[in-house]
Design a protein around this motif. Structure first.
Motif, PDB file in Angstrom:
ATOM      1  N   ASP A 507       0.818  -1.210   0.000  1.00  0.00           N
ATOM      2  CA  ASP A 507       0.000   0.000   0.000  1.00  0.00           C
ATOM      3  C   ASP A 507       0.859   1.270   0.000  1.00  0.00           C
ATOM      4  OD1 ASP A 507       0.940   0.074   2.530  1.00  0.00           O
ATOM      5  OD2 ASP A 507      -0.993  -0.150   3.526  1.00  0.00           O
ATOM      6  N   GLU A 508       0.166   2.374  -0.204  1.00  0.00           N
ATOM      7  CA  GLU A 508       0.827   3.685  -0.294  1.00  0.00           C
ATOM      8  C   GLU A 508       1.631   3.988   0.971  1.00  0.00           C
ATOM      9  OE1 GLU A 508       0.965   6.055  -2.841  1.00  0.00           O
ATOM     10  OE2 GLU A 508       0.264   4.329  -3.976  1.00  0.00           O
ATOM     11  N   ASP A 509       1.067   3.596   2.100  1.00  0.00           N
ATOM     12  CA  ASP A 509       1.724   3.868   3.377  1.00  0.00           C
ATOM     13  C   ASP A 509       3.102   3.217   3.419  1.00  0.00           C
ATOM     14  OD1 ASP A 509      -0.312   5.370   4.238  1.00  0.00           O
ATOM     15  OD2 ASP A 509      -1.164   3.877   5.613  1.00  0.00           O
ATOM     16  N   THR A 510       3.150   1.982   2.924  1.00  0.00           N
ATOM     17  CA  THR A 510       4.424   1.263   2.932  1.00  0.00           C
ATOM     18  C   THR A 510       5.435   1.974   2.039  1.00  0.00           C
ATOM     19  OG1 THR A 510       3.108  -0.716   3.177  1.00  0.00           O
ATOM     20  CG2 THR A 510       5.442  -1.026   2.678  1.00  0.00           C
ATOM     21  N   ILE A 511       4.961   2.453   0.905  1.00  0.00           N
ATOM     22  CA  ILE A 511       5.858   3.157  -0.008  1.00  0.00           C
ATOM     23  C   ILE A 511       6.390   4.399   0.685  1.00  0.00           C
ATOM     24  CG2 ILE A 511       6.036   4.334  -2.236  1.00  0.00           C
ATOM     25  CD1 ILE A 511       3.681   2.531  -3.169  1.00  0.00           C
ATOM     26  N   ARG A 512       5.453   5.144   1.301  1.00  0.00           N
ATOM     27  CA  ARG A 512       5.864   6.357   2.002  1.00  0.00           C
ATOM     28  C   ARG A 512       6.838   6.015   3.122  1.00  0.00           C
ATOM     29  NH1 ARG A 512       0.964   8.501   1.211  1.00  0.00           N
ATOM     30  NH2 ARG A 512       0.084   7.537   3.043  1.00  0.00           N
ATOM     31  N   GLU A 513       6.504   4.945   3.824  1.00  0.00           N
ATOM     32  CA  GLU A 513       7.347   4.528   4.936  1.00  0.00           C
ATOM     33  C   GLU A 513       8.734   4.152   4.429  1.00  0.00           C
ATOM     34  OE1 GLU A 513       5.400   1.652   7.341  1.00  0.00           O
ATOM     35  OE2 GLU A 513       7.157   1.468   8.636  1.00  0.00           O
ATOM     36  N   TYR A 514       8.759   3.462   3.300  1.00  0.00           N
ATOM     37  CA  TYR A 514      10.052   3.083   2.732  1.00  0.00           C
ATOM     38  C   TYR A 514      10.855   4.335   2.400  1.00  0.00           C
ATOM     39  CZ  TYR A 514      13.437   1.889  -0.831  1.00  0.00           C
ATOM     40  OH  TYR A 514      14.582   1.796  -1.545  1.00  0.00           O
ATOM     41  N   GLU A 515      10.192   5.292   1.722  1.00  0.00           N
ATOM     42  CA  GLU A 515      10.903   6.508   1.333  1.00  0.00           C
ATOM     43  C   GLU A 515      11.402   7.252   2.562  1.00  0.00           C
ATOM     44  OE1 GLU A 515       8.048   8.222  -1.228  1.00  0.00           O
ATOM     45  OE2 GLU A 515       8.730   7.022  -2.938  1.00  0.00           O
ATOM     46  N   GLU A 516      10.528   7.317   3.552  1.00  0.00           N
ATOM     47  CA  GLU A 516      10.896   8.007   4.787  1.00  0.00           C
ATOM     48  C   GLU A 516      12.072   7.307   5.466  1.00  0.00           C
ATOM     49  OE1 GLU A 516       7.623   8.582   7.629  1.00  0.00           O
ATOM     50  OE2 GLU A 516       6.805   9.865   6.037  1.00  0.00           O
ATOM     51  N   THR A 517      11.953   5.996   5.569  1.00  0.00           N
ATOM     52  CA  THR A 517      12.990   5.222   6.249  1.00  0.00           C
ATOM     53  C   THR A 517      14.302   5.325   5.492  1.00  0.00           C
ATOM     54  OG1 THR A 517      11.222   3.721   6.867  1.00  0.00           O
ATOM     55  CG2 THR A 517      13.459   2.993   7.318  1.00  0.00           C
ATOM     56  N   LYS A 518      14.200   5.278   4.178  1.00  0.00           N
ATOM     57  CA  LYS A 518      15.403   5.366   3.360  1.00  0.00           C
ATOM     58  C   LYS A 518      16.048   6.743   3.543  1.00  0.00           C
ATOM     59  CE  LYS A 518      16.994   4.520  -1.278  1.00  0.00           C
ATOM     60  NZ  LYS A 518      18.041   3.586  -0.923  1.00  0.00           N
ATOM     61  N   ARG A 519      15.167   7.772   3.521  1.00  0.00           N
ATOM     62  CA  ARG A 519      15.667   9.129   3.727  1.00  0.00           C
ATOM     63  C   ARG A 519      16.343   9.233   5.089  1.00  0.00           C
ATOM     64  NH1 ARG A 519      11.449  11.496   1.202  1.00  0.00           N
ATOM     65  NH2 ARG A 519      10.197  11.557   3.061  1.00  0.00           N
ATOM     66  N   ARG A 520      15.649   8.635   6.045  1.00  0.00           N
ATOM     67  CA  ARG A 520      16.162   8.685   7.417  1.00  0.00           C
ATOM     68  C   ARG A 520      17.511   7.977   7.486  1.00  0.00           C
ATOM     69  NH1 ARG A 520      16.110  10.213  11.989  1.00  0.00           N
ATOM     70  NH2 ARG A 520      16.141   8.998  13.912  1.00  0.00           N
ATOM     71  N   ASP A 521      17.596   6.829   6.832  1.00  0.00           N
ATOM     72  CA  ASP A 521      18.833   6.061   6.846  1.00  0.00           C
ATOM     73  C   ASP A 521      19.953   6.845   6.177  1.00  0.00           C
ATOM     74  OD1 ASP A 521      20.195   3.470   7.342  1.00  0.00           O
ATOM     75  OD2 ASP A 521      20.441   3.548   5.161  1.00  0.00           O
ATOM     76  N   ALA A 522      19.608   7.447   5.027  1.00  0.00           N
ATOM     77  CA  ALA A 522      20.612   8.237   4.304  1.00  0.00           C
ATOM     78  C   ALA A 522      21.047   9.418   5.173  1.00  0.00           C
ATOM     79  CB  ALA A 522      20.028   8.736   2.998  1.00  0.00           C
ATOM     80  N   PHE A 523      20.047  10.021   5.823  1.00  0.00           N
ATOM     81  CA  PHE A 523      20.347  11.148   6.703  1.00  0.00           C
ATOM     82  C   PHE A 523      21.298  10.714   7.809  1.00  0.00           C
ATOM     83  CE2 PHE A 523      19.319  13.123  10.793  1.00  0.00           C
ATOM     84  CZ  PHE A 523      19.715  14.426  10.527  1.00  0.00           C
ATOM     85  N   LEU A 524      20.973   9.552   8.407  1.00  0.00           N
ATOM     86  CA  LEU A 524      21.811   9.046   9.502  1.00  0.00           C
ATOM     87  C   LEU A 524      23.219   8.734   8.991  1.00  0.00           C
ATOM     88  CD1 LEU A 524      19.311   6.744  11.388  1.00  0.00           C
ATOM     89  CD2 LEU A 524      20.378   8.798  12.277  1.00  0.00           C
ATOM     90  N   GLU A 525      23.282   8.172   7.816  1.00  0.00           N
ATOM     91  CA  GLU A 525      24.574   7.837   7.236  1.00  0.00           C
ATOM     92  C   GLU A 525      25.417   9.108   7.070  1.00  0.00           C
ATOM     93  OE1 GLU A 525      24.359   6.210   3.332  1.00  0.00           O
ATOM     94  OE2 GLU A 525      26.274   5.158   3.548  1.00  0.00           O
TER      95      GLU A 525
END
Ligand code: ATP
Ligand code: MG
Length: 717
Positions: A507-525
């Motif tokens: 679902d859309e939420d998962t996509i958003r969550e993925y993007e958010e998490t990925k962004r967050r991960d990249a940010f943390l990196e």
């Protein structure tokens, strides 16, 4: 001359506003015990930002505020303001004059100001540390505190010396950097933990995204399959419709023709008229036979009568035989025989014959009796016979004609029957053919029904396809597909749909969550990288500060030692004193020399009094301790002279001779630092360029006044 003045109001015993202004490099503050001299020294500490209540002889902030008595009520706040001459930019601030101000309220709250602007304590500390002034620095020596440095631990001593050497700024920077480093290290740890924490979730989400990608591909594939299938199916149906429609044309016209033919053949053949005619002929034939019988009977009778009449005449005339001649009987019988032979099976002829025989026998009887002779009668009889014979002849000819008519009628009937048979045969043939064609048409209908079902089915498939966004109005396929291929294509569609279903719904939420998490991960990196970079920089800064501090410290220590030795020798008329840097090494358990875990550097004081075998501080007399600490304090201030030095009765324990030496040393010190000396000592007072007297009356309020030397001597007493 950096210090211009200090103003106290509500501070400790200074209930009312008092001001000390400095115009001489050495200012002396004199006054009796308990008058408030030390309070002034503490006012300096206070305004410079001292945080330790202990060094200001209080427990809490309000202890610094005038506590009040019967006459004068307590103050709400204590305020001290200090005025610096900043023409030489002692303080790193763009003003010629700098006023530092501190206020403490009854609730313990503090206020700080620089030139009237509210600031934080930090700002005051930062401003002063640049000018080698600190609240609890060595430049303010409280009463009885002169030998603090002697009593301090080696580590504390090192810190005091560092401060005296102006290394506080470096230390401050170093501490700040260490704090930052610690924080950075902590942040790195936290960021790494966070990153580790989200890693499994990110992996999960990435898998979801792969699934999504896969299902997108499948969807595309499905769309294409649908589109191709539909295009082919539409064309198939259109072709089939045409084929079936054209396959109908011929049988339909054939059927039409047959129907017409059938209508014609179906008319029943009229044979009844012929039968009626035959019946009429037969009836006539029967009545003809009856008439003939009657006529024959009549002829027989007449012929008999004639014969009888003739015999009678002859008998009378010729008297010949009275009976009928034999010849006549013989003729008659021959005649009858012939008739019977001709009659075949015709019973009426037989009847006739029997009738004729009857009437012959009657005549024969009559001839046996004598009859009246009547020629006339004979004639009429002969006439009658002739008539009968004529009638018979016409009947016979009619009979012949009837026979012909009957034959004709029979022929006609036979002909009609043959025709009817033929017609029936044809009728059934047509019916059979019609049924065949109807069967063909039924087959076509069935095919049409099947096609209709296919069309319905296609409609459903089209709805489904539209649901997933298939564009059906696309260019037709050029390839041709067999039915089997279409069936396979449909099965393939089913398979793709099953796989799609299996691949699950993202679902859309998962996509958003993925993007958010990925962004967050990249940010943390990125953050970790940034933090690690700044960690590296901080470590370098700390190392360089450490280097700077240790170099400056060693140089400073060397200089202090030189001065210390000089002052010490001056005060003690000889002897030696040194500050020694000692390293307390804490080894690890394996006691390996190489693996030093921690090095604690401290300062040891070594003294050698002239003519005495004293090496430790513990055995020094009070005066000796005072002299040693004075020597050290003066030595420290010589190396890195602070802008001002406040000494609260440092000279208290000195005898007259030492007081003189102290006064001389003070003068030396004053060449480089402004001095404020609280003292009871006459020699020290003499050294001062200006004197202030502190007095306290019965009201318990300290007052300040400028005094002359003589007054000072008396005030001090
Ligand atoms: P000495 O020569 O003995 O050292 P001194 O002149 O240094 O004496 P201080 O120690 O400065 O004397 O003054 C102490 C006096 O200040 C005490 O008598 C005390 O009552 C008074 N004092 C201290 N705090 C307050 C306060 N908050 N309110 C009123 N008076 C106070
Ligand atoms: Mg005092």
């Amino acid at each position: 001359m950096y210090l211009k003045s200090i103003e106290l109001s509500g501070f400790k015993s200074f209930a009312k506003k008092c001001e000390l202004t400095f115009s001489s490099p050495i200012a002396g503050i004199v006054g009796p015990n308990g008058s408030g001299k030390s309070n002034t020294a503490e006012a300096f500490r206070f305004v410079l930002g001292e945080q330790s209540m202990k060094t200001m002889r209080g427990k809490r902030g309000p202890d610094l505020i005038w506590s009040g008595n019967e006459r004068t009520p307590a103050a709400n706040r204590a305020r001290v303001a200090m005025v610096f001459d900043n023409k030489q930019q002692l303080l790193d601030i763009d003003f010629d004059e700098v006023i530092l101000e501190r206020i403490v309220h009854r609730d313990g709250a503090n206020e700080y100001a620089i030139n009237g602007s509210k600031v934080r304590l930090k700002d005051i500390t930062a401003l002063l540390s640049g000018a080698k002034i600190g609240a609890s620095g060595h430049h303010i020596i409280s009463q009885g505190e002169a030998d603090r440095i002697l009593g301090a631990s080696e580590k504390e001593r090192r810190e005091i010396i560092e401060e005296a050497l102006g290394l506080k700024t470096y230390q401050y920077k170093k501490t700040e950097s260490e704090r930052k480093l610690e924080k950075t290290t902590e942040n790195i740890k936290e960021a790494k933990i966070l990153r580790r924490e989200i890693a499994p979730h990110l992996t999960f989400l990435e898998r979801q995204m792969k699934k999504l990608e896969r299902s997108r591909e499948l969807k595309q594939e499905l769309k294409e399959s649908y589109r191709t299938y539909i295009v082919h199916e539409r064309r198939f149906i259109a072709d089939e419709v045409q084929r079936l429609a054209s396959s109908r044309i011929e049988p339909q016209s054939e059927l039409h023709k047959l129907k017409e033919e059938l209508a014609q053949e179906a008319e029943p053949v009229q044979i009844s008229t012929s039968t009626d005619e035959l019946e009429a002929l037969d009836t006539r034939a029967r009545s003809l036979i009856e008439e003939k019988g009657k006529l024959e009977h009549a002829r027989g009778r007449v012929e008999g009568q004639i014969a009888l009449v003739g015999k009678t005449q002859t008998e009378s005339k010729e008297h010949v035989a009275r009976s009928i001649p034999f010849v006549k009987v013989e003729d008659f019988l021959t005649q009858m025989r012939q008739k019977i032979e001709r009659a075949h099976e015709d019973i009426s002829v037989v009847k006739n014959v029997i009738e004729s025989i009857g009437s012959f026998l009657e005549q024969f009887k009559n001839t046996q009796e004598p009859e009246p002779q009547n020629t006339k009668l004979l004639h009429s009889l002969e006439e009658e016979l002739r008539e009968i014979q004529e009638s018979l002849a016409s009947l016979a000819s009619e009979e012949v004609a009837l026979g012909v008519s009957r034959k004709n009628a029979l022929d006609e009937i036979a002909q009609k029957q043959a025709r009817e048979k033929e017609s029936q045969k044809r009728y059934f043939e047509i019916k059979e053919a019609k049924r065949d064609i109807e069967r063909v048409l039924e087959d076509i209908s069935r095919e049409e029904q099947v096609l209709e079902a296919s069309r319905e089915n296609l409609k459903k498939i089209e709805y489904k396809a539209q649901d997933i966004g298939v564009e059906i109005n696309e260019l037709p396929e050029n390839s041709i597909r067999s039915r089997i291929e279409q069936e396979q294509a449909l099965r393939e569609i089913g398979r793709i749909e099953a796989r799609l279903e299996e691949s699950g719904f993202v679902d859309e939420d998962t996509i958003r969550e993925y993007e958010e998490t990925k962004r967050r991960d990249a940010f943390l990196e990125r953050e970790i990288a940034d933090l690690e970079a700044s960690q590296k920089t901080l470590i370098e800064i700390i190392e360089s500060l450490d280097g700077e501090i240790s170099v400056r410290f060693e140089e400073g220590l060397h200089k202090i030692n030189k001065e210390f030795l000089k002052f010490f020798a001056m005060l003690f008329d000889g002897g030696t004193a040194t500050l020694k840097l000692v390293k307390k090494v804490k080894k690890n358990e394996e006691e390996s020399e190489e693996e030093v875990e921690e090095v604690k550097e401290g300062i040891e004081i070594r003294v050698q009094l002239p003519r005495k075998k004293v090496t430790t501080l513990d055995v020094l007399s009070g005066g000796e301790r005072a002299l040693t600490s004075i020597a050290l304090i003066f030595a420290m201030s010589q190396v890195n002279p602070p802008p001002f030095i406040i000494l609260d009765e440092t000279d208290a324990a000195l005898d007259e001779a030492n007081s003189r030496k102290y006064a001389d040393m003070v003068k030396t010190l004053a060449q480089r630092s402004q001095l404020i000396l609280i003292t009871h000592n006459r020699q020290t007072m003499e050294a001062a360029g200006e004197l202030y007297g502190v007095t306290m009356g019965n009201d318990g309020i300290s007052k300040l006044l400028s005094v002359k030397f003589d007054e000072a001597v008396s005030v001090a007493k």
